[in-house]
Design a protein around this motif. Structure first.
Motif, PDB file in Angstrom:
ATOM      1  N   MET A 184       9.441   1.286  -5.833  1.00 57.85           N
ATOM      2  CA  MET A 184       9.001   3.045  -5.575  1.00 57.85           C
ATOM      3  C   MET A 184       9.478   2.885  -6.674  1.00 57.85           C
ATOM      4  O   MET A 184       8.704   3.480  -6.710  1.00 57.85           O
ATOM      5  CB  MET A 184       9.575   3.107  -4.012  1.00 57.85           C
ATOM      6  CG  MET A 184       8.713   4.371  -3.397  1.00 57.85           C
ATOM      7  SD  MET A 184       9.923   5.133  -2.231  1.00 57.85           S
ATOM      8  CE  MET A 184       9.117   3.970  -0.705  1.00 57.85           C
ATOM      9  N   ARG A 185      10.820   2.603  -6.913  1.00 52.95           N
ATOM     10  CA  ARG A 185      11.369   3.755  -8.234  1.00 52.95           C
ATOM     11  C   ARG A 185       9.752   3.928  -9.715  1.00 52.95           C
ATOM     12  O   ARG A 185       9.779   4.854 -10.663  1.00 52.95           O
ATOM     13  CB  ARG A 185      11.795   2.693  -8.776  1.00 52.95           C
ATOM     14  CG  ARG A 185      13.046   3.422  -9.908  1.00 52.95           C
ATOM     15  CD  ARG A 185      14.014   2.211 -10.929  1.00 52.95           C
ATOM     16  NE  ARG A 185      15.179   2.133 -10.061  1.00 52.95           N
ATOM     17  CZ  ARG A 185      16.676   3.040  -9.545  1.00 52.95           C
ATOM     18  NH1 ARG A 185      16.487   3.602 -10.714  1.00 52.95           N
ATOM     19  NH2 ARG A 185      17.054   2.543  -8.920  1.00 52.95           N
TER      20      ARG A 185
ATOM     21  N   LEU B 271       7.207   6.660  -8.643  1.00 55.39           N
ATOM     22  CA  LEU B 271       7.589   7.834  -8.315  1.00 55.39           C
ATOM     23  C   LEU B 271       7.614   8.110 -10.307  1.00 55.39           C
ATOM     24  O   LEU B 271       7.686   9.576 -10.096  1.00 55.39           O
ATOM     25  CB  LEU B 271       8.643   7.797  -7.767  1.00 55.39           C
ATOM     26  CG  LEU B 271       8.423   7.923  -6.167  1.00 55.39           C
ATOM     27  CD1 LEU B 271       9.810   7.728  -5.534  1.00 55.39           C
ATOM     28  CD2 LEU B 271       8.079   9.765  -6.544  1.00 55.39           C
ATOM     29  N   TYR B 272       8.502   7.361 -11.117  1.00 56.50           N
ATOM     30  CA  TYR B 272       8.270   7.804 -12.076  1.00 56.50           C
ATOM     31  C   TYR B 272       7.343   8.486 -12.418  1.00 56.50           C
ATOM     32  O   TYR B 272       7.172   9.562 -13.140  1.00 56.50           O
ATOM     33  CB  TYR B 272       9.641   6.690 -13.053  1.00 56.50           C
ATOM     34  CG  TYR B 272      10.607   7.072 -13.607  1.00 56.50           C
ATOM     35  CD1 TYR B 272      11.054   8.461 -13.457  1.00 56.50           C
ATOM     36  CD2 TYR B 272      12.057   5.906 -13.007  1.00 56.50           C
ATOM     37  CE1 TYR B 272      12.719   8.644 -14.576  1.00 56.50           C
ATOM     38  CE2 TYR B 272      12.795   6.096 -13.099  1.00 56.50           C
ATOM     39  CZ  TYR B 272      13.208   7.339 -13.499  1.00 56.50           C
ATOM     40  OH  TYR B 272      14.894   7.209 -13.934  1.00 56.50           O
TER      41      TYR B 272
ATOM     42  N   LEU C  24       4.094   9.408 -11.964  1.00 51.90           N
ATOM     43  CA  LEU C  24       4.170  10.103 -10.754  1.00 51.90           C
ATOM     44  C   LEU C  24       4.217  11.625 -11.347  1.00 51.90           C
ATOM     45  O   LEU C  24       3.992  12.635 -11.916  1.00 51.90           O
ATOM     46  CB  LEU C  24       4.321   9.745  -9.353  1.00 51.90           C
ATOM     47  CG  LEU C  24       4.593  11.697  -8.310  1.00 51.90           C
ATOM     48  CD1 LEU C  24       3.021  11.819  -8.429  1.00 51.90           C
ATOM     49  CD2 LEU C  24       4.932  11.625  -7.426  1.00 51.90           C
TER      50      LEU C  24
ATOM     51  N   LEU D 148       2.356   4.658  -2.791  1.00 53.56           N
ATOM     52  CA  LEU D 148       2.398   6.158  -3.816  1.00 53.56           C
ATOM     53  C   LEU D 148       2.186   6.657  -4.662  1.00 53.56           C
ATOM     54  O   LEU D 148       1.027   7.731  -4.597  1.00 53.56           O
ATOM     55  CB  LEU D 148       3.999   5.866  -3.842  1.00 53.56           C
ATOM     56  CG  LEU D 148       4.860   7.679  -3.354  1.00 53.56           C
ATOM     57  CD1 LEU D 148       4.621   8.246  -2.043  1.00 53.56           C
ATOM     58  CD2 LEU D 148       6.014   6.896  -3.866  1.00 53.56           C
TER      59      LEU D 148
ATOM     60  N   ARG E 192      -1.380   8.163  -3.772  1.00 56.97           N
ATOM     61  CA  ARG E 192      -1.052   9.334  -2.745  1.00 56.97           C
ATOM     62  C   ARG E 192      -1.324  10.587  -3.324  1.00 56.97           C
ATOM     63  O   ARG E 192      -1.424  11.291  -3.065  1.00 56.97           O
ATOM     64  CB  ARG E 192      -0.012   8.744  -2.408  1.00 56.97           C
ATOM     65  CG  ARG E 192       0.558   9.885  -1.436  1.00 56.97           C
ATOM     66  CD  ARG E 192       1.399   9.733   0.085  1.00 56.97           C
ATOM     67  NE  ARG E 192       1.986  10.695   0.611  1.00 56.97           N
ATOM     68  CZ  ARG E 192       2.880  10.463   1.727  1.00 56.97           C
ATOM     69  NH1 ARG E 192       3.361   9.356   1.997  1.00 56.97           N
ATOM     70  NH2 ARG E 192       2.962  11.695   2.495  1.00 56.97           N
TER      71      ARG E 192
ATOM     72  N   PRO F 133       2.821  -0.097   4.110  1.00 57.87           N
ATOM     73  CA  PRO F 133       3.531   1.117   4.662  1.00 57.87           C
ATOM     74  C   PRO F 133       4.220   2.386   4.332  1.00 57.87           C
ATOM     75  O   PRO F 133       4.306   2.835   5.139  1.00 57.87           O
ATOM     76  CB  PRO F 133       3.021   0.289   6.007  1.00 57.87           C
ATOM     77  CG  PRO F 133       3.517  -0.975   6.127  1.00 57.87           C
ATOM     78  CD  PRO F 133       3.238  -1.545   4.556  1.00 57.87           C
ATOM     79  N   ASP F 134       5.583   1.837   4.010  1.00 59.36           N
ATOM     80  CA  ASP F 134       6.791   1.993   3.741  1.00 59.36           C
ATOM     81  C   ASP F 134       6.835   3.715   3.218  1.00 59.36           C
ATOM     82  O   ASP F 134       6.845   4.919   4.418  1.00 59.36           O
ATOM     83  CB  ASP F 134       7.537   1.677   2.935  1.00 59.36           C
ATOM     84  CG  ASP F 134       8.135  -0.015   3.445  1.00 59.36           C
ATOM     85  OD1 ASP F 134       6.871  -1.169   3.014  1.00 59.36           O
ATOM     86  OD2 ASP F 134       9.010  -0.458   3.316  1.00 59.36           O
ATOM     87  N   ALA F 135       5.613   3.673   2.550  1.00 61.66           N
ATOM     88  CA  ALA F 135       5.824   5.475   1.965  1.00 61.66           C
ATOM     89  C   ALA F 135       4.124   6.071   1.931  1.00 61.66           C
ATOM     90  O   ALA F 135       3.812   6.516   1.330  1.00 61.66           O
ATOM     91  CB  ALA F 135       5.719   5.114  -0.274  1.00 61.66           C
ATOM     92  N   ALA F 136       3.337   5.279   3.049  1.00 63.83           N
ATOM     93  CA  ALA F 136       2.280   6.150   2.921  1.00 63.83           C
ATOM     94  C   ALA F 136       1.693   7.494   4.089  1.00 63.83           C
ATOM     95  O   ALA F 136       3.075   7.112   4.312  1.00 63.83           O
ATOM     96  CB  ALA F 136       1.535   4.714   3.654  1.00 63.83           C
ATOM     97  N   PHE F 137       1.123   7.917   3.586  1.00 61.05           N
ATOM     98  CA  PHE F 137       0.884   9.191   4.427  1.00 61.05           C
ATOM     99  C   PHE F 137       0.811   8.808   5.952  1.00 61.05           C
ATOM    100  O   PHE F 137       0.556   7.825   5.776  1.00 61.05           O
ATOM    101  CB  PHE F 137      -0.205   9.555   4.362  1.00 61.05           C
ATOM    102  CG  PHE F 137      -1.254  10.844   5.277  1.00 61.05           C
ATOM    103  CD1 PHE F 137      -0.739  11.711   4.264  1.00 61.05           C
ATOM    104  CD2 PHE F 137      -1.647  10.867   5.883  1.00 61.05           C
ATOM    105  CE1 PHE F 137      -1.259  13.355   5.400  1.00 61.05           C
ATOM    106  CE2 PHE F 137      -2.536  11.284   6.339  1.00 61.05           C
ATOM    107  CZ  PHE F 137      -2.225  13.570   6.058  1.00 61.05           C
TER     108      PHE F 137
END
Lengths: 572, 572
Positions: B1-2, B5-6, B8, B40, B43, B68-72
């Protein structure tokens, strides 16, 4: 449903029939003892109460029935219970200064229907009723015989079942699509004479698939090897969920539950979360009388998560429920990703904490090293972005320390309850008595404990339950401990079980200032204290009386064990 | 995920990098073929697109992974599928004039993650991608042998399983808490050479508990008597849910799905509800190539409920999915309680319709006698009060007829789709071809059908599915029907299956104006038409060619059966 609705319409079109601030539920068509579904009447009464600002809803004494069909519905995340789209008989939401008085009525619930939920409300009183279910969420079977290969039980008609595909399935007795299953996750033996879990009985995790044969005449052979059980005792088949709490209090303040009997529910009895000033007085958690049941409710009698102000349990009876009498704690989230010096992603780890959103903009948190449970910073939250029920992205006002790493934990520090447990009797239930995990002033006095595991446990960890704990000021005085530790859930009468990695216990002082004085302790199990990483521990002025109440299961256990503690004073 | 997000954060702090109205997903950290979770990034891209009013999101061609972890997350009621708290990879909500162009990319999903949901949006295009899953929601096993007592299958490594408590459990190959189960509800035999359901194969309802023995070497003995199956064919273990649709369109208008391959999902492929103007062009529902799978998706390829405007299916391939190619219908609610002359309580009856709230204040409904499916009044809604996902209380402007009774049904009449199905190939799937149940103009032309059951079915009932149907203007022309009815789902090539109680069929004319002309019909099964309660039926100008493609299973079936019909013209 017809009659109730007619009455509702009559009532709504004629509000002048209400005298002052009190509403009588019979004006909405709920009448005692008529076997009709009163759910819609209560729903209408609550709507009207909110509309007119009524301060009280009263029930003429009698039996009221509640079915899920017409009930209010909401998706609920209730900590330490199971989330889900719930049907709720008494939805109290956004109300202020409101009392429900059952006047001694019996509230009887049918199916998967949650009795009470109190959301975003204040100054609420629930009083004078009992809660029970037509079909319990657990099932019971009397033990006929146990061999190395199987156990035979006799299942009373109260617990309908069938054997399908060689598996024991409990249900509600209906057939086809109308049938509701009551699935199982574990078996546990209870002693119906002593009214407690059987001596040294342990949970048998079964999952929902229990292989079995029908022997006829409601006798069933459980095809599982190496079970232990005594003829005449009861195997309790615990449900595989905590879907249906009796009273769930969320984001509310000043709520009192008084003179209430919780005979049954499918989850915790009273669960408070993100609330403050909660008072539980003269509440009886006990199996319904005259119903041939050994178990009361299927999880903890009470439980409080991230609650502040005062939490008071007074003059209550908590017996024969399938988990602890209470637990008062916070919640840790785990850091799963460090995005930048000021941004982390955190996760609610335990599935029964999913959706427990407690972090707010502007809040100061504690930043904790998980294995040591030591706090090393107090970051202030600048922004909260919820990704879903599991994950949240947090932005802080200032950079986190460079030592921050994945696996560290964050928790709230602004909402510790002042906890008082006074005059309560706790006995016969599965697991422990009370779990003291609030950092506010904690007083436990004049209670009676006869618990299978530890009577009092200090918990907390950031590795499995993710429950924030660590008392700072705890008095345990003038209680009566009556032969606890006859079960498997604990090493000593009073113990620390905090999840501090052994390599860090010498430096950690997670619990502080515990004074155990003036108690009467009758004990057959030799271990009274098993504590570590405590600063300030007094055990003095207690009356100790050794008994032979049960066989010894660890006669060599030391009476007092206090490694890695400071300022310890023990006077026998 | 790291990493995602960066990116983003970089993107959000530098919006000038977007040229015009088009956003490239790689700016948010989603890169093809890197095996990283792109959820993500998508998203964030969708959030940014909405914020800046971008008209297009493009994917550089390649493979993208979604976990699915970071999903809406949203609780969704999707008609004819299963409700639930869903994780959604592409949540398109409240957007206008927006296109997603995969440019030929492969979207690969992991776990219980729904690909697309389009809510309250208009002028949306999805284009140029495929949808597949690492682990399918169904499982497959090659038939080795079948006896009266059991069937032996060989389960490929794509479908991890274990035998536990004597039961066959499919899962994702992980262990412990990380393991996700893929439970089963039924078995069905497929022929991998012909790429269709096996001749006359029927569903074996198993529920999630299938008794089995592990024979080693991924060979499993299914302990169920009286199975039928042919060596070399495939038993497909269908999932016990429809949780994960590929593309769900709700309360939206003008949505096009073009040049998209749906290789797999755990529910329907494209489901539209309470929407209008939906266009499905060059969509392939087919098993993923080179993956040794016989089944594509686990339910209907497409399905439209209470949709209006135009619904167009053009130049599509719908094959080997586990249910029909399409069904376009409304929904009936059942009257369960008559409160007053103007107030009734209604219920959504089928559990997969729960939460389908389609009735609005001011709307005119039809009031229908359930067993006859005859409309006898058109009440106008004054007030709608939803009790929960099942029950709603309706108040009408004027009194209902005195003949209203419990069991009558209500449905919308203001939203019938003009349906066009053109140039599509429908073959090999379970059950029927297309279910024509819209009262708008319906044109079915230039399609090819090779279906196990009826190629075309006219449905509708107010007793089980509660689907409102009844065509008023239906043209079926220039299609090619190629040896349909090799399975068990139907009596004839084109048939009425409406749930009209036989005692009312003489008076009911639920379907009207059906013209079947200029089609080429190759058939081994003698029954071509089985129709009742139709007013206006023409069968003319069709080329009929009898074949010996399959054994006869009912050689005596009449070619044309049209009881209780008016204005029938049949010309062979």
């Amino acid at each position: 449903m017809r009659k109730t609705l007619y009455s509702l319409i009559a009532a709504l079109s004629c509000t002048s029939i209400f005298a002052g601030g009190t509403i009588d539920v019979s004006l909405f068509g709920a009448f005692p003892d008529d076997n009709k579904d009163d759910t819609l009447a209560v729903r209408a009464a609550l709507t009207q109460a909110k509309k007119q600002g009524a301060t009280k809803l009263v029930f003429p004494k009698g039996r009221y029935d509640f079915h899920p069909d017409a009930a209010f519905e909401r998706y609920q995340f209730i900590s330490n219970n199971d989330e889900g789209l719930k049907r709720i008989a008494f939805p109290i939401d956004g109300m202020k200064r409101f009392e429900i008085d059952g006047q001694g009525s019996e509230f009887l619930f049918h199916g998967f229907l949650s009795p009470f939920t109190i959301d975003n409300s204040s100054d609420i009183v629930l009083r004078g009723f009992s809660v029970d279910y037509v079909r319990t969420f657990h099932s019971e079977g009397k033990i006929l015989a146990v061999t190395d290969a199987y156990a035979d039980v006799e299942i009373p008609p109260e617990y309908p079942y069938s054997i399908e595909n060689g598996l024991l399935k409990f249900h509600d007795g209906n057939s086809g699509k109308a049938r509701t299953l009551y699935p199982v996750s574990a078996m546990l033996e209870f002693d119906p004479i002593k009214r407690e879990t059987a001596y040294q009985a342990r949970d048998y995790g079964t999952g929902p698939d229990i292989r079995a044969e029908d022997l006829g005449n409601r006798h069933v052979r459980i095809l599982r090897a190496k079970l232990k059980g005594t003829h005449g005792n009861i195997f309790v088949f615990g449900p595989n969920h905590r879907q249906v709490c009796a009273i769930a209090i969320t984001d509310s303040r000043n709520v009192a539950v008084e003179d209430v009997s919780l005979y049954h529910c499918g989850g915790m009895g009273i669960i408070g979360q993100r609330s403050r000033d909660l008072f539980v007085r003269r509440v009886q958690v006990t199996p319904a009388p005259h119903k041939n049941r050994i178990v009361s409710i299927t999880a903890d009698a009470t439980h409080f998560v991230n609650c502040g102000g005062q939490v008071v349990l007074e003059d209550c009876l908590f017996e024969l429920q399938k988990d602890d009498a209470t637990n008062v704690h916070g919640i840790y989230v785990r850091i799963v990703s460090c995005i930048s010096p000021t941004i982390v992603d955190v996760k609610l780890v335990h599935p029964q904490q999913f959706g427990f959103d407690f972090i707010r903009k502007g809040q100061t948190l504690e930043l904790v090293k998980g294995p040591a449970l030591t706090t090393y910073a107090y970051p202030v939250v600048k922004q909260v972005e919820r990704l879903n029920k599991e994950y949240t992205r947090l932005t802080f006002k200032e950079s986190l320390p460079q030592t921050v790493e994945i696996g560290d934990a964050l928790a709230a520090i602004d909402n510790y309850a002042a906890l008082t447990i006074r005059g309560c009797t706790i006995r016969g239930n599965r697991a422990r008595g009370i779990l003291l995990n609030s950092r506010g002033p904690t007083v436990v006095e004049n209670n009676t404990f006869h618990t299978a595991g530890a009577a009092i446990l200090f918990e907390g960890d950031a590795r499995f339950w993710y429950e924030q704990a660590g008392v700072s000021d705890c008095v345990i005085r003038s209680n009566r401990f009556d032969n606890c530790n006859y079960g498997v859930w604990g090493h000593a009468l009073i113990e620390v079980g905090a999840g501090i990695d052994p390599t860090f216990r010498t430096e950690s002082r997670y619990n502080k200032n515990i004074r155990i004085t003036d108690n009467t302790i009758r004990f057959f199990h030799p271990a009274l204290l098993s504590m570590y990483s405590v600063k300030g521990l007094t055990f003095a002025g207690n009356r100790l009386e050794k008994t032979e109440a049960y066989p010894q299961w660890k006669p060599t256990a030391p009476r007092f064990e206090t490694p890695d503690c400071d300022d310890v004073r023990i006077e026998e």
